[in-house]
Design a protein around this motif. Structure first.
Motif, short mmCIF file in Angstrom:
data_model
loop_
_atom_site.label_atom_id
_atom_site.label_comp_id
_atom_site.label_asym_id
_atom_site.label_seq_id
_atom_site.Cartn_x
_atom_site.Cartn_y
_atom_site.Cartn_z
N UNK A 113 10.11 26.01 47.51
CA UNK A 113 11.00 26.63 48.48
C UNK A 113 12.22 25.74 48.67
N UNK A 114 13.41 26.32 48.57
CA UNK A 114 14.62 25.49 48.67
C UNK A 114 15.51 25.84 49.85
N UNK A 115 15.05 26.76 50.71
CA UNK A 115 15.85 27.13 51.88
C UNK A 115 14.96 27.20 53.12
N UNK A 116 15.50 26.81 54.28
CA UNK A 116 14.72 26.93 55.53
C UNK A 116 14.39 28.39 55.82
N UNK A 117 13.46 28.60 56.72
CA UNK A 117 13.06 29.95 57.09
C UNK A 117 14.23 30.72 57.69
N UNK A 118 14.24 32.03 57.46
CA UNK A 118 15.34 32.87 57.93
C UNK A 118 15.43 32.91 59.45
N UNK A 119 14.31 32.68 60.15
CA UNK A 119 14.30 32.76 61.61
C UNK A 119 14.74 31.46 62.27
N UNK A 120 15.27 30.52 61.50
CA UNK A 120 15.72 29.27 62.07
C UNK A 120 14.74 28.14 61.90
N UNK A 121 13.53 28.41 61.41
CA UNK A 121 12.56 27.35 61.17
C UNK A 121 12.97 26.52 59.96
N UNK A 122 12.30 25.41 59.77
CA UNK A 122 12.62 24.52 58.66
C UNK A 122 11.90 24.89 57.39
N UNK A 123 11.81 23.92 56.48
CA UNK A 123 11.18 24.16 55.19
C UNK A 123 9.69 24.44 55.33
N UNK A 124 9.02 23.78 56.30
CA UNK A 124 7.60 24.05 56.51
C UNK A 124 7.38 25.51 56.89
N UNK A 125 8.20 26.01 57.80
CA UNK A 125 8.09 27.42 58.21
C UNK A 125 8.35 28.34 57.02
N UNK A 126 9.29 27.95 56.17
CA UNK A 126 9.59 28.76 54.98
C UNK A 126 8.42 28.76 54.02
N UNK A 127 7.75 27.60 53.87
CA UNK A 127 6.58 27.54 52.99
C UNK A 127 5.47 28.44 53.51
N UNK A 128 5.22 28.37 54.79
CA UNK A 128 4.16 29.21 55.37
C UNK A 128 4.49 30.69 55.21
N UNK A 129 5.75 31.05 55.39
CA UNK A 129 6.16 32.44 55.23
C UNK A 129 5.93 32.91 53.80
N UNK A 130 6.21 32.03 52.83
CA UNK A 130 6.00 32.38 51.42
C UNK A 130 4.50 32.58 51.15
#
Length: 327
Positions: A113-130
């Motif tokens: 994952x190379x971008x933060x979560x769309x809802x303003x969360x960071x990379x961890x939030x983006x990983x969990x979303x994926x």
């Protein structure tokens, strides 16, 4: 000598290093990187998979999926390969390049994952979303969820804690790094229940929000968290110490100059333990142990690379340590 039939069975080599000659404090280091995954995370990974199999959650078509900044991903890749299971790791751009290559060498699919979560969360939030998206798309995916899975801390309650108590019957202080919280919570609960006189000190990286820390940038994967970790909540610790990452780098390089090539997480824990013991135990009366979560090979492109260190922490942090400086 123990004989294992698979890489997932080698969990604890029970090797301790006396750091008194190197640091001048009464500190023993429990080295958790001497297994096929190279870190303490092999225990949590093995227990989570075993518990899922006992519960009937893993079948012939199951693909395990996990979010990880590095060490847990490698551990899951080792366990999955040894158990003939498929594994998909979702990591991010802070993961050491060598760690990504290692997971792929073990047969894992690695999603960066190379971008933060769309809802303003960071990379961890983006990983969990994926991870959640993968599970929603394909019913064959199973997320064991290291952030909330109780098997992650129970592994240390039943094994790591008792192993420490057996080796050091007069243990006074235990230093444990905190990331997702499995090692810390398991050990802290074990000593609270069975040896309440032992002080458990949690070690975190500056910039981590565990234990109410102030959020800030962190460059070294391993310890710390960008959001509060459920397993950390309520862990019975006596003290929390936060370590600047520049101090992590200095300690890693200081020990490497004596032949101990440790990972960033280990450098953080040792840095905190050494500073605390210098202040609180000048007479070296206490028996103290620090858990070293990992070894240093995966940090050659970061902690042990002069250009990377200078770019993030300045030239002083990259200055070499010599034996003369250490005596």
């Amino acid at each position: 000598m123990p004989v294992v039939t698979g890489a997932h069975e080698l969990l604890d080599t029970e090797v301790f290093v006396d750091l008194a000659p190197q640091l001048g404090v009464n500190l023993h280091l429990k080295c958790e990187g001497l297994n096929f995954a190279g870190s303490v995370k092999i225990r949590a990974a093995a227990w989570m998979v075993a518990e899922a199999e006992r519960a009937g959650r893993i079948g012939p078509d199951t693909t395990l999926v996990e979010s990880s900044s590095g060490n847990l991903g490698v551990a899951m890749a080792v366990v999955a390969a040894a158990r003939n299971l498929r594994f998909h790791c979702v990591t991010d751009t802070k993961c050491n390049p060598s760690t990504i290559r290692l997971m792929r060498a073990l047969g894992a699919v690695v999603d960066v994952v190379d971008r933060p979560a769309a809802d303003g969360g960071g990379l961890l939030a983006a990983r969990k979303a994926r991870v959640r998206a993968l599970c929603a798309r394909d019913g064959g995916y199973l997320w064991l969820n290291q952030y909330e899975n109780e098997a992650s801390w129970l592994a240390h309650y039943h094994h790591t804690g008792p192993a420490l108590a057996k080796e050091f019957s007069s243990l006074d202080v235990l230093f444990v790094g905190v990331g997702t919280g499995g090692t810390l919570t398991g050990c802290a609960r074990y000593f609270r229940d069975h040896h309440p006189g032992v002080r458990v000190v949690a070690v975190d990286a500056e910039g981590s929000v565990n234990f109410g820390g102030r959020p800030g940038p962190r460059y070294i994967p391993g310890l710390g968290a960008a959001e509060p970790m459920p397993l950390v909540d309520g862990a019975p610790v006596d003290r929390v110490l936060w370590v600047p990452e520049a101090d992590t780098v200095r300690m890693c390089r200081r020990l490497a100059a004596r032949g101990l090539l440790l990972g960033g997480s280990s450098g953080t824990v040792v840095s905190a333990a050494a500073a605390w013991l210098e202040a609180e135990d000048p007479d070296r009366a206490l028996t103290a142990v620090a858990i070293a979560p990992d070894l240093g090979e995966r940090y050659l492109d970061t902690v042990y690379d002069d250009d990377w260190v200078t770019r993030h922490f300045g030239a002083a942090a990259a200055a070499p340590h010599t034996r003369e400086l250490l005596v």
